[in-house]
Design a protein around this motif. Structure first.
Motif, mmCIF file in Angstrom:
data_model
loop_
_atom_site.group_PDB
_atom_site.id
_atom_site.type_symbol
_atom_site.label_atom_id
_atom_site.label_comp_id
_atom_site.label_asym_id
_atom_site.label_seq_id
_atom_site.Cartn_x
_atom_site.Cartn_y
_atom_site.Cartn_z
ATOM 1 N N ALA A 117 58.148 40.492 91.759
ATOM 2 C CA ALA A 117 56.788 40.190 92.185
ATOM 3 C C ALA A 117 55.942 41.444 92.037
ATOM 4 C CB ALA A 117 56.759 39.677 93.620
ATOM 5 N N PHE A 118 54.707 41.268 91.562
ATOM 6 C CA PHE A 118 53.835 42.400 91.269
ATOM 7 C C PHE A 118 52.448 42.187 91.853
ATOM 8 C CE2 PHE A 118 56.788 41.936 87.739
ATOM 9 C CZ PHE A 118 57.207 43.224 87.462
ATOM 10 N N ASP A 119 51.869 43.249 92.351
ATOM 11 C CA ASP A 119 50.429 43.316 92.542
ATOM 12 C C ASP A 119 49.810 43.321 91.142
ATOM 13 O OD1 ASP A 119 47.924 45.074 92.479
ATOM 14 O OD2 ASP A 119 48.117 44.691 94.632
ATOM 15 N N VAL A 120 48.849 42.449 90.901
ATOM 16 C CA VAL A 120 48.281 42.311 89.557
ATOM 17 C C VAL A 120 47.732 43.638 89.051
ATOM 18 C CG1 VAL A 120 46.462 41.231 88.195
ATOM 19 C CG2 VAL A 120 47.761 39.861 89.815
ATOM 20 N N ALA A 121 46.994 44.361 89.913
ATOM 21 C CA ALA A 121 46.389 45.627 89.487
ATOM 22 C C ALA A 121 47.464 46.632 89.084
ATOM 23 C CB ALA A 121 45.517 46.192 90.605
ATOM 24 N N TRP A 122 48.583 46.674 89.837
ATOM 25 C CA TRP A 122 49.640 47.616 89.488
ATOM 26 C C TRP A 122 50.280 47.233 88.158
ATOM 27 C CZ3 TRP A 122 54.780 47.652 88.242
ATOM 28 C CH2 TRP A 122 55.400 48.900 88.222
ATOM 29 N N TRP A 123 50.568 45.954 87.964
ATOM 30 C CA TRP A 123 51.175 45.524 86.708
ATOM 31 C C TRP A 123 50.302 45.925 85.523
ATOM 32 C CZ3 TRP A 123 55.037 44.473 83.785
ATOM 33 C CH2 TRP A 123 54.838 43.828 82.563
ATOM 34 N N ARG A 124 49.013 45.681 85.614
ATOM 35 C CA ARG A 124 48.142 45.985 84.486
ATOM 36 C C ARG A 124 48.035 47.486 84.236
ATOM 37 N NH1 ARG A 124 43.394 41.310 84.976
ATOM 38 N NH2 ARG A 124 44.687 39.669 84.008
ATOM 39 N N ALA A 125 48.141 48.276 85.283
ATOM 40 C CA ALA A 125 48.078 49.726 85.112
ATOM 41 C C ALA A 125 49.360 50.289 84.509
ATOM 42 C CB ALA A 125 47.798 50.386 86.458
ATOM 43 N N GLU A 126 50.497 49.688 84.814
ATOM 44 C CA GLU A 126 51.793 50.236 84.408
ATOM 45 C C GLU A 126 52.506 49.408 83.343
ATOM 46 O OE1 GLU A 126 52.656 53.119 85.430
ATOM 47 O OE2 GLU A 126 51.144 53.337 87.013
ATOM 48 N N ARG A 127 51.884 48.376 82.865
ATOM 49 C CA ARG A 127 52.520 47.449 81.926
ATOM 50 C C ARG A 127 53.087 48.137 80.690
ATOM 51 N NH1 ARG A 127 53.196 45.043 77.329
ATOM 52 N NH2 ARG A 127 52.915 42.810 77.064
ATOM 53 N N ARG A 128 52.453 49.205 80.255
ATOM 54 C CA ARG A 128 52.879 49.897 79.029
ATOM 55 C C ARG A 128 54.300 50.420 79.121
ATOM 56 N NH1 ARG A 128 50.289 53.315 82.327
ATOM 57 N NH2 ARG A 128 50.986 55.504 82.470
ATOM 58 N N ARG A 129 54.833 50.581 80.321
ATOM 59 C CA ARG A 129 56.170 51.126 80.502
ATOM 60 C C ARG A 129 57.270 50.089 80.266
ATOM 61 N NH1 ARG A 129 55.230 56.053 82.919
ATOM 62 N NH2 ARG A 129 53.366 56.218 84.223
ATOM 63 N N PHE A 130 56.922 48.818 80.217
ATOM 64 C CA PHE A 130 57.902 47.735 80.182
ATOM 65 C C PHE A 130 58.083 47.246 78.750
ATOM 66 C CE2 PHE A 130 56.456 48.078 84.438
ATOM 67 C CZ PHE A 130 57.446 47.579 85.259
ATOM 68 N N ARG A 131 59.267 47.456 78.223
ATOM 69 C CA ARG A 131 59.542 47.046 76.841
ATOM 70 C C ARG A 131 59.717 45.524 76.767
ATOM 71 N NH1 ARG A 131 60.701 51.906 74.090
ATOM 72 N NH2 ARG A 131 61.589 53.530 75.452
ATOM 73 N N ALA A 132 59.690 45.037 75.528
ATOM 74 C CA ALA A 132 59.705 43.586 75.283
ATOM 75 C C ALA A 132 61.120 43.024 75.321
ATOM 76 C CB ALA A 132 59.039 43.278 73.950
ATOM 77 N N TYR A 133 61.757 43.102 76.496
ATOM 78 C CA TYR A 133 63.087 42.519 76.672
ATOM 79 C C TYR A 133 63.024 40.999 76.600
ATOM 80 C CZ TYR A 133 65.094 46.976 78.260
ATOM 81 O OH TYR A 133 65.551 48.265 78.344
ATOM 82 N N ILE A 134 64.160 40.414 76.219
ATOM 83 C CA ILE A 134 64.283 38.964 76.111
ATOM 84 C C ILE A 134 64.852 38.406 77.403
ATOM 85 C CG2 ILE A 134 65.444 37.083 74.868
ATOM 86 C CD1 ILE A 134 65.540 38.989 72.437
ATOM 87 N N LEU A 135 64.223 37.364 77.923
ATOM 88 C CA LEU A 135 64.727 36.697 79.119
ATOM 89 C C LEU A 135 66.061 36.020 78.808
ATOM 90 C CD1 LEU A 135 64.300 35.579 82.018
ATOM 91 C CD2 LEU A 135 63.107 33.638 80.970
ATOM 92 N N GLY A 136 66.959 36.028 79.788
ATOM 93 C CA GLY A 136 68.235 35.348 79.621
ATOM 94 C C GLY A 136 69.313 36.210 79.002
ATOM 95 N N GLU A 137 68.999 37.486 78.773
ATOM 96 C CA GLU A 137 69.987 38.445 78.282
ATOM 97 C C GLU A 137 70.134 39.554 79.325
ATOM 98 O OE1 GLU A 137 71.686 37.793 75.654
ATOM 99 O OE2 GLU A 137 70.475 36.162 74.849
ATOM 100 N N TRP A 138 71.134 40.375 79.153
ATOM 101 C CA TRP A 138 71.392 41.429 80.128
ATOM 102 C C TRP A 138 70.420 42.599 80.004
ATOM 103 C CZ3 TRP A 138 77.483 41.899 79.826
ATOM 104 C CH2 TRP A 138 78.039 40.806 80.509
ATOM 105 N N PHE A 139 70.451 43.467 81.007
ATOM 106 C CA PHE A 139 69.904 44.827 81.021
ATOM 107 C C PHE A 139 68.460 44.961 81.507
ATOM 108 C CE2 PHE A 139 72.926 45.126 77.275
ATOM 109 C CZ PHE A 139 73.974 45.634 78.022
ATOM 110 N N TYR A 140 67.622 43.942 81.333
ATOM 111 C CA TYR A 140 66.222 44.182 81.651
ATOM 112 C C TYR A 140 65.977 44.371 83.144
ATOM 113 C CZ TYR A 140 65.803 39.259 83.037
ATOM 114 O OH TYR A 140 65.970 38.038 83.649
ATOM 115 N N ASP A 141 66.721 43.672 84.001
ATOM 116 C CA ASP A 141 66.378 43.711 85.418
ATOM 117 C C ASP A 141 66.629 45.069 86.075
ATOM 118 O OD1 ASP A 141 68.977 42.675 84.788
ATOM 119 O OD2 ASP A 141 69.270 42.030 86.857
ATOM 120 N N PRO A 142 67.739 45.779 85.814
ATOM 121 C CA PRO A 142 67.854 47.109 86.416
ATOM 122 C C PRO A 142 66.837 48.100 85.869
ATOM 123 C CG PRO A 142 69.724 46.673 84.974
ATOM 124 C CD PRO A 142 68.991 45.385 85.126
#
Length: 269
Positions: free
Chosen positions: A128-153
């Motif tokens: 869960a994200f505060d919208v303003a925080w997500w938009r400010a920090e979104r650049r740090r999150f790579r384009a991981y695929i849902l349903g595969e390992w590794f993205y959550d940690p």
């Protein structure tokens, strides 16, 4: 689809939330009681360049939910796996403590008896994200695929390191019926593994936190001690030497993945 329907039934019964069903623009599956937004344009096939089961891309999901939250006047948006049962306790925890982000681990339970089988703090099944925080920090999150390992940690470490985040992994605010599953394999799994290699400092950060959390729980530490660990484990400074050391594995991961992708694409032709 029984487990997924149970998750839909649970989220549509909650108060203080607007359930959203995200779908691709060209492939739509409606869910009763949920508003459907057919806005997704990218998938596992487009990022890997190979065939396989179609799966969404995590940041695109988050972007779509952030827009939906803004349009409905909501501060937060959340995302969870399709077979996760969300409880009102999870919603209240997010709405009541004012953090910038939340990572919630699941409680597994037996489907036949409903008996709790144990918390699963190795991973995160609700973000869960505060919208303003997500938009400010979104650049740090790579384009991981849902349903595969590794993205959550990796995502959890980013949320904790660069914001006022909170990990909830003591009470089982979200639930999941235990079932058999196969370890991920194939192009999508290799792609997420490649991204995890690029993000290895954050993956290691999570592993360190988890090891220390186990130590705390083994000696019966208090919740306040666990919260202090959260603040400390993700705030250690990054040294120049560590950054230089990480550069070489990143370069190797990039080259190895590109070679595999070219070979796989050529074979598919």
């Amino acid at each position: 689809m029984r487990r997924q329907q149970a998750a839909v039934d649970a989220v549509t019964a909650l108060s203080g939330v607007t359930p959203i069903n995200l779908q691709w623009t060209d492939e739509i599956c409606e869910r009763a009681g949920m508003e459907t937004l057919a806005v997704l344009k990218h998938d596992s096939r487009s990022v890997t360049g190979q065939r396989g089961r179609r799966k969404p891309i995590m940041p695109e999901l988050f972007d779509a939910l952030a827009r939906a939250a803004v349009g409905r006047g909501c501060r937060y948006f959340g995302f969870y796996n399709a077979d996760i049962v969300i409880t009102q306790a999870a919603v209240d925890a997010i709405g009541g403590s004012g953090k910038q982000s939340y990572c919630i681990s699941r409680m597994d339970f037996d489907g036949a008896s409903g008996r709790d089988l144990g918390l699963m703090p190795n991973g995160v099944d609700l973000f869960a994200f505060d919208v303003a925080w997500w938009r400010a920090e979104r650049r740090r999150f790579r384009a991981y695929i849902l349903g595969e390992w590794f993205y959550d940690p990796v995502f959890a470490s980013l949320m904790m390191r660069y914001g006022d985040g909170l990990i909830l992994n003591r009470r089982g605010e979200i639930r999941h019926e235990a079932h058999e599953h196969q370890p991920p394999a194939g192009p999508a799994a290799e792609y997420n593994g490649y991204l995890a290699a690029l993000d290895s400092p954050y993956f290691s950060m999570w592993a360190g936190y988890r090891a220390r959390l186990d130590d705390l729980r083994a000696r019966g530490a208090s919740e306040q001690e666990e919260l202090a660990l959260q603040r400390e484990a993700f705030s250690r400074p990054t040294h120049i030497g560590a950054a230089i050391y990480h550069a070489a594995p990143c370069a190797r991961a990039f080259v190895n993945y590109r070679v595999k992708r070219v070979a796989a694409t050529g074979a598919a032709r």
